[in-house]
Structures are given as C-alpha cells and as structure tokens.
Design a protein around this motif. Sequence first.
Motif, PDB file in Angstrom:
ATOM      1  N   ASN A  53     -80.159  -5.658  18.741  1.00  0.00           N
ATOM      2  CA  ASN A  53     -81.010  -4.465  18.759  1.00  0.00           C
ATOM      3  C   ASN A  53     -81.533  -4.161  20.159  1.00  0.00           C
ATOM      4  O   ASN A  53     -81.399  -4.962  21.086  1.00  0.00           O
ATOM      5  N   ASP A  54     -82.132  -2.986  20.262  1.00  0.00           N
ATOM      6  CA  ASP A  54     -82.616  -2.514  21.559  1.00  0.00           C
ATOM      7  C   ASP A  54     -83.713  -3.398  22.139  1.00  0.00           C
ATOM      8  O   ASP A  54     -83.788  -3.580  23.352  1.00  0.00           O
ATOM      9  N   SER A  55     -84.557  -3.951  21.268  1.00  0.00           N
ATOM     10  CA  SER A  55     -85.671  -4.729  21.831  1.00  0.00           C
ATOM     11  C   SER A  55     -85.152  -6.021  22.452  1.00  0.00           C
ATOM     12  O   SER A  55     -85.653  -6.458  23.501  1.00  0.00           O
ATOM     13  N   GLY A  56     -84.136  -6.624  21.820  1.00  0.00           N
ATOM     14  CA  GLY A  56     -83.531  -7.832  22.409  1.00  0.00           C
ATOM     15  C   GLY A  56     -82.837  -7.510  23.718  1.00  0.00           C
ATOM     16  O   GLY A  56     -82.933  -8.255  24.706  1.00  0.00           O
ATOM     17  N   LEU A  57     -82.139  -6.392  23.732  1.00  0.00           N
ATOM     18  CA  LEU A  57     -81.436  -5.966  24.943  1.00  0.00           C
ATOM     19  C   LEU A  57     -82.431  -5.725  26.079  1.00  0.00           C
ATOM     20  O   LEU A  57     -82.236  -6.183  27.211  1.00  0.00           O
ATOM     21  N   LEU A  58     -83.530  -5.056  25.743  1.00  0.00           N
ATOM     22  CA  LEU A  58     -84.540  -4.770  26.769  1.00  0.00           C
ATOM     23  C   LEU A  58     -85.206  -6.056  27.261  1.00  0.00           C
ATOM     24  O   LEU A  58     -85.433  -6.222  28.476  1.00  0.00           O
TER      25      LEU A  58
ATOM     26  N   ASP B 153     -72.531  -3.032  37.657  1.00  0.00           N
ATOM     27  CA  ASP B 153     -73.379  -2.619  38.782  1.00  0.00           C
ATOM     28  C   ASP B 153     -74.852  -2.745  38.432  1.00  0.00           C
ATOM     29  O   ASP B 153     -75.249  -2.527  37.280  1.00  0.00           O
ATOM     30  N   ASN B 154     -75.674  -3.045  39.420  1.00  0.00           N
ATOM     31  CA  ASN B 154     -77.123  -3.113  39.182  1.00  0.00           C
ATOM     32  C   ASN B 154     -77.698  -1.760  38.780  1.00  0.00           C
ATOM     33  O   ASN B 154     -78.671  -1.700  38.027  1.00  0.00           O
ATOM     34  N   ASP B 155     -77.122  -0.682  39.287  1.00  0.00           N
ATOM     35  CA  ASP B 155     -77.593   0.648  38.870  1.00  0.00           C
ATOM     36  C   ASP B 155     -77.511   0.784  37.354  1.00  0.00           C
ATOM     37  O   ASP B 155     -78.378   1.389  36.726  1.00  0.00           O
ATOM     38  N   SER B 156     -76.440   0.237  36.781  1.00  0.00           N
ATOM     39  CA  SER B 156     -76.259   0.326  35.328  1.00  0.00           C
ATOM     40  C   SER B 156     -77.335  -0.460  34.602  1.00  0.00           C
ATOM     41  O   SER B 156     -77.840  -0.025  33.563  1.00  0.00           O
ATOM     42  N   VAL B 157     -77.688  -1.623  35.149  1.00  0.00           N
ATOM     43  CA  VAL B 157     -78.733  -2.452  34.535  1.00  0.00           C
ATOM     44  C   VAL B 157     -80.061  -1.707  34.551  1.00  0.00           C
ATOM     45  O   VAL B 157     -80.760  -1.606  33.539  1.00  0.00           O
ATOM     46  N   LEU B 158     -80.390  -1.150  35.701  1.00  0.00           N
ATOM     47  CA  LEU B 158     -81.688  -0.472  35.835  1.00  0.00           C
ATOM     48  C   LEU B 158     -81.729   0.791  34.988  1.00  0.00           C
ATOM     49  O   LEU B 158     -82.756   1.125  34.384  1.00  0.00           O
ATOM     50  N   SER B 159     -80.593   1.492  34.931  1.00  0.00           N
ATOM     51  CA  SER B 159     -80.519   2.700  34.119  1.00  0.00           C
ATOM     52  C   SER B 159     -80.713   2.360  32.639  1.00  0.00           C
ATOM     53  O   SER B 159     -81.499   3.009  31.932  1.00  0.00           O
ATOM     54  N   LYS B 160     -80.004   1.334  32.179  1.00  0.00           N
ATOM     55  CA  LYS B 160     -80.123   0.938  30.765  1.00  0.00           C
ATOM     56  C   LYS B 160     -81.566   0.549  30.454  1.00  0.00           C
ATOM     57  O   LYS B 160     -82.122   0.919  29.427  1.00  0.00           O
ATOM     58  N   ARG B 161     -82.183  -0.159  31.374  1.00  0.00           N
ATOM     59  CA  ARG B 161     -83.562  -0.598  31.154  1.00  0.00           C
ATOM     60  C   ARG B 161     -84.495   0.609  31.055  1.00  0.00           C
ATOM     61  O   ARG B 161     -85.377   0.670  30.194  1.00  0.00           O
ATOM     62  N   ARG B 162     -84.285   1.607  31.906  1.00  0.00           N
ATOM     63  CA  ARG B 162     -85.142   2.802  31.836  1.00  0.00           C
ATOM     64  C   ARG B 162     -84.946   3.549  30.528  1.00  0.00           C
ATOM     65  O   ARG B 162     -85.906   3.991  29.902  1.00  0.00           O
ATOM     66  N   THR B 163     -83.690   3.720  30.120  1.00  0.00           N
ATOM     67  CA  THR B 163     -83.470   4.501  28.886  1.00  0.00           C
ATOM     68  C   THR B 163     -84.019   3.746  27.680  1.00  0.00           C
ATOM     69  O   THR B 163     -84.596   4.348  26.779  1.00  0.00           O
ATOM     70  N   LEU B 164     -83.895   2.408  27.678  1.00  0.00           N
ATOM     71  CA  LEU B 164     -84.456   1.635  26.569  1.00  0.00           C
ATOM     72  C   LEU B 164     -85.973   1.714  26.561  1.00  0.00           C
ATOM     73  O   LEU B 164     -86.593   1.798  25.511  1.00  0.00           O
ATOM     74  N   ARG B 165     -86.561   1.670  27.740  1.00  0.00           N
ATOM     75  CA  ARG B 165     -88.024   1.769  27.815  1.00  0.00           C
ATOM     76  C   ARG B 165     -88.506   3.117  27.302  1.00  0.00           C
ATOM     77  O   ARG B 165     -89.543   3.190  26.664  1.00  0.00           O
ATOM     78  N   GLY B 166     -87.725   4.156  27.576  1.00  0.00           N
ATOM     79  CA  GLY B 166     -88.067   5.482  27.091  1.00  0.00           C
ATOM     80  C   GLY B 166     -88.050   5.542  25.573  1.00  0.00           C
ATOM     81  O   GLY B 166     -88.824   6.254  24.952  1.00  0.00           O
ATOM     82  N   LYS B 167     -87.126   4.762  24.961  1.00  0.00           N
ATOM     83  CA  LYS B 167     -86.960   4.800  23.510  1.00  0.00           C
ATOM     84  C   LYS B 167     -87.989   3.957  22.789  1.00  0.00           C
ATOM     85  O   LYS B 167     -88.381   4.267  21.682  1.00  0.00           O
ATOM     86  N   THR B 168     -88.369   2.830  23.407  1.00  0.00           N
ATOM     87  CA  THR B 168     -89.207   1.872  22.651  1.00  0.00           C
ATOM     88  C   THR B 168     -90.695   2.091  22.912  1.00  0.00           C
ATOM     89  O   THR B 168     -91.088   2.716  23.848  1.00  0.00           O
TER      90      THR B 168
END
Length: 376
Positions: free
Chosen positions: A131-136, A361-376
Amino acid sequence: MASACSVKSAETAADSVDLVWSDGHHSQFHFIWLRDNCPCPNCLHPQTKERTFDVMTIAADQPDLNALDLQKEQLVISWKDGHVSEFRTDWLRLNCYSKSAREARREKPILWAATVKTALPEIEYEAVMKNDSGLLAWLDLLVDYGFVLVRNTPTVQGEVTRVANRIAYLRETNFGRDFDVISKPNPNNVAYTALKLESHSDLPNWELPPGTQFLHCLEFDAEGGESTLVDGFGAARQLEKEDPAAYEILAKLHIPFRFHDQDWDVQWSAPTIARDQLGDLQEIRFHAALTAPLDLDFDDVLPFYRAYRVFTEIIRRSDNILALKLQPGDLLVFNNRRALHGRAAFNPESGPRHLQGCYVDNDSVLSKRRTLRGKT
Ligand code: OGA
Ligand code: ZN
Ligand code: ZN
C-alpha cells in the motif's frame, strides 16, 4: 503550520508587498515575483498549471501596483494595467522566500556511522509492495538515511526490478536494465569478481550517475563477501571539519572517470564533492577503480592527492563503516550519490553469492514521495 496561519497586515514597500502573519512571521514578495506568479487562468494554464504568462510582456522590472486588498484567505492585487491577481494566503506562506522559510525547506539528512547497525532503517517487503503508506514510509527512510534494508524480498529472479518499479521506471546503464553481481569468467568490472570492493559510488563516469541503487541478495552461501556502506555526506562533513582546505579542493577540482570495455567508453569529469548553492551536500563521486589519469593543472595534482588521501582515510575509518552480511531475501536500497558501498572479498569455491541489481533516478524517488504525500 502555514495553512492555519492568517495574514495580520499587508503593506506595500518600494518594490515589494510586506506581510506580517498571525504567528509573527514576516514575508516580503517582490511585485515582479507576484505578477509572474499570478494564478489567474490567463497567466496559469487552468489544466496543466503551467505558466502561460510571459514576463517579457511587462514594460520594466517592476509592474506598477494600483491597490492591495487583504481579505480573509486571499490577497487581491490590482495592477496599474488593469490586471487583477488573487493569491491564496496559504499558497503565499508555502512559497515565502524569507531566509528562515528557505532554511526550513532544506532537506536535513540524518547522518549516520557504524553504530546505525543497532537501529537500521529497514522495512518489510510486504509493506513496500502492498500500500501507499508502506511505500511512503520506505521512501521517507531512504531520503533521510540514504539507505534502507528491505527484508523478506522473495528470492526470485527479477523481483528487484518489481520493487524498483514501485517507484518508477528503471534507469538503464551500460550494465543493462538490471544486472547480476556474481563472480564470472572474463569480468568487465571488478564487482563481477570475488575481490574486495573498497567503498565507492557506482558509475561516477556518467554525466548523471544513477541515483538510487538496488542490490537484492538471491543466494549467499560463500565465505566472506560482507557488504559495507559509508555515509558519504557524513564523511564529507567530517572532512570539512577536520581539514577545510581538503574539503574545498575536493569540491572544486574536476576528476576524470572512465569505464571501458568492448562496447562502451563512458567518460565524465566532476568534483568528488558537489554542493548546492546553500552549501548543502548534493553528491559524492568516489571510485578509485574508475578514476582516469588526472587531467589537472600541474599545481593542482599534489594538493588533490593530499586532499583525496585525507578523505579516503576518513571513509575507511571503522567507525564510519556499516558492515552487513546480506541474507537471501535482503534487498539493500541506497542513494548512490550519497552512500558509498563496497564488499569484503569472498571465496567463490565455498558456495554461491548472487546479488541482482538495478537503478532508478533520485528525481523519481522524490517525485513519488511528493505525490504520495499529497494523497495521504
Ligand atoms: C556493485 C557492487 C557490491 C557487492 O555491483 O556495484 O558494488 O556486494 N557490488 O557485490
Ligand atoms: Zn493573471
Ligand atoms: Zn558498486
């Protein structure tokens, strides 16, 4: 918190609007900055949220302000040319560029040393995949510590790429989409032998070395071969403190790196230590095996070697080295532009050792983290 905060007063100064907030914070926004960031549908595309306003369409550096109207949750500015800009105050607070607001927005890595072993940043494979929370939670640890051990990853070929794909597409390199770290005949890379690997960052010879590296242990029954990790940012901070001149030299001189085999000849030069405009550490490039013959001013060669040796001595301090013997199912994920990795020599006659790796890429990591933070 920005959103809970209201604007107490708004006044115009010579070239800026000055806001005082209910928590005492003070913000100044230049007229031109405000005009350039007008969120109306004529200035910001309503779907894409990309800027359609062209700053060159205003006459000079300063658009003329006509009136300022502070309402409950927005600041309305009418400009002399008739245009009206409405800014949400919480948006203004979020984008405040005062010294203290910019300072608060800086990433603050958690620096670590060998003692991190007693409280490893680790997470279960199940949590990451489910789930998203584990990923985040995983990505937060990765950003803060620069490494995470993912436990109980199924020991199946290709699983490493499925975990990496939780974040984004893979970053391919001359080693392919993914790669097997085993002792092979005719290796094109010391990683593919049974030799000791000193702490290093992968692919420093690329213009942009891969950001996040994955090493998944599929089989490990050999003697030796413990993995090592060093916090490159921690080591750089120690260098800065102990020998500031050496730190400056390694942040300045461009060092050439090269990988070549039958099919590839990839070369790039860059400083050992990269900082951003605020002096925060951005990247460590460190790989003795791939360092090409130095191509420096004659007068820089001895200062470089001196500085490099001081830094290498710090990196090799046992206090700084986290040593881990990976078990099948362990997946080590780390920021290749911060954490330096290595391994002890192993005896390939004593049993198999098989890791599978890939990068994103690190950009992908940071991007994923931002979008997950927006959702949760
Ligand atoms: C690598 C590497 C370490 C190991 O493949 O980049 O450094 O443990 N491997 O074999
Ligand atoms: Zn507008
Ligand atoms: Zn490596």
